[in-house]
Design a protein around this motif. Sequence first.
Motif, mmCIF file in Angstrom:
data_model
loop_
_atom_site.group_PDB
_atom_site.id
_atom_site.type_symbol
_atom_site.label_atom_id
_atom_site.label_comp_id
_atom_site.label_asym_id
_atom_site.label_seq_id
_atom_site.Cartn_x
_atom_site.Cartn_y
_atom_site.Cartn_z
ATOM 1 N N ILE A 1 0.824 -1.215 0.000
ATOM 2 C CA ILE A 1 0.000 0.000 0.000
ATOM 3 C C ILE A 1 0.859 1.265 0.000
ATOM 4 O O ILE A 1 0.356 2.369 0.180
ATOM 5 C CB ILE A 1 -0.953 0.036 1.208
ATOM 6 C CG1 ILE A 1 -0.168 -0.076 2.519
ATOM 7 C CG2 ILE A 1 -2.015 -1.049 1.089
ATOM 8 C CD1 ILE A 1 -0.956 0.285 3.750
ATOM 9 N N GLY A 2 2.152 1.094 -0.207
ATOM 10 C CA GLY A 2 3.066 2.226 -0.216
ATOM 11 C C GLY A 2 4.486 1.736 -0.140
ATOM 12 O O GLY A 2 4.762 0.555 -0.393
ATOM 13 N N GLY A 3 5.393 2.633 0.204
ATOM 14 C CA GLY A 3 6.789 2.251 0.284
ATOM 15 C C GLY A 3 7.588 3.155 1.196
ATOM 16 O O GLY A 3 7.170 4.272 1.522
ATOM 17 N N LEU A 4 8.724 2.624 1.602
ATOM 18 C CA LEU A 4 9.683 3.352 2.430
ATOM 19 C C LEU A 4 11.068 3.148 1.826
ATOM 20 O O LEU A 4 11.481 2.006 1.593
ATOM 21 C CB LEU A 4 9.674 2.827 3.863
ATOM 22 C CG LEU A 4 10.818 3.300 4.763
ATOM 23 C CD1 LEU A 4 10.674 4.780 5.065
ATOM 24 C CD2 LEU A 4 10.844 2.497 6.040
ATOM 25 N N ILE A 5 11.757 4.227 1.549
ATOM 26 C CA ILE A 5 13.131 4.180 1.042
ATOM 27 C C ILE A 5 13.952 5.150 1.870
ATOM 28 O O ILE A 5 13.512 6.276 2.135
ATOM 29 C CB ILE A 5 13.199 4.568 -0.448
ATOM 30 C CG1 ILE A 5 12.424 3.557 -1.297
ATOM 31 C CG2 ILE A 5 14.647 4.673 -0.918
ATOM 32 C CD1 ILE A 5 12.276 3.950 -2.745
ATOM 33 N N VAL A 6 15.136 4.726 2.288
ATOM 34 C CA VAL A 6 16.071 5.614 2.965
ATOM 35 C C VAL A 6 17.217 5.863 2.000
ATOM 36 O O VAL A 6 17.926 4.938 1.599
ATOM 37 C CB VAL A 6 16.572 5.015 4.297
ATOM 38 C CG1 VAL A 6 17.533 5.989 4.970
ATOM 39 C CG2 VAL A 6 15.400 4.686 5.212
ATOM 40 N N VAL A 7 17.363 7.131 1.618
ATOM 41 C CA VAL A 7 18.364 7.551 0.637
ATOM 42 C C VAL A 7 19.560 8.143 1.370
ATOM 43 O O VAL A 7 19.398 9.006 2.247
ATOM 44 C CB VAL A 7 17.764 8.590 -0.337
ATOM 45 C CG1 VAL A 7 18.795 9.030 -1.357
ATOM 46 C CG2 VAL A 7 16.545 8.024 -1.040
#
Length: 97
Positions: free
Chosen positions: A49-55
Amino acid sequence: MPFAIIAIDKPNAQALRAALKPAHLDYLTDRQHMMLAGGALLDADGQAIGGLIVVDTDDPQVAQAFASEDPFNSGQLFASVQVMPWRQSFFDKRRTR
């Protein structure tokens, strides 16, 4: 300081997510050197239902561009996208600060 990108899909967007997923994964693979972590946010049934990215960047403009240029975002999948600084305190089952 790294940045967290937190994105939430529009309701009932599973078909759009599936259509955009190959381009999204190619985009992330081409930029994996910039990522500390990433993955889908799931509902109670295990559906994305979405996403999480750590850049890993100190530049907020780089993090914002990373989020904006993602095919999931440019393809209008997301209802909301937040880009915010992230301070690591724990990682890989260890305290880092």
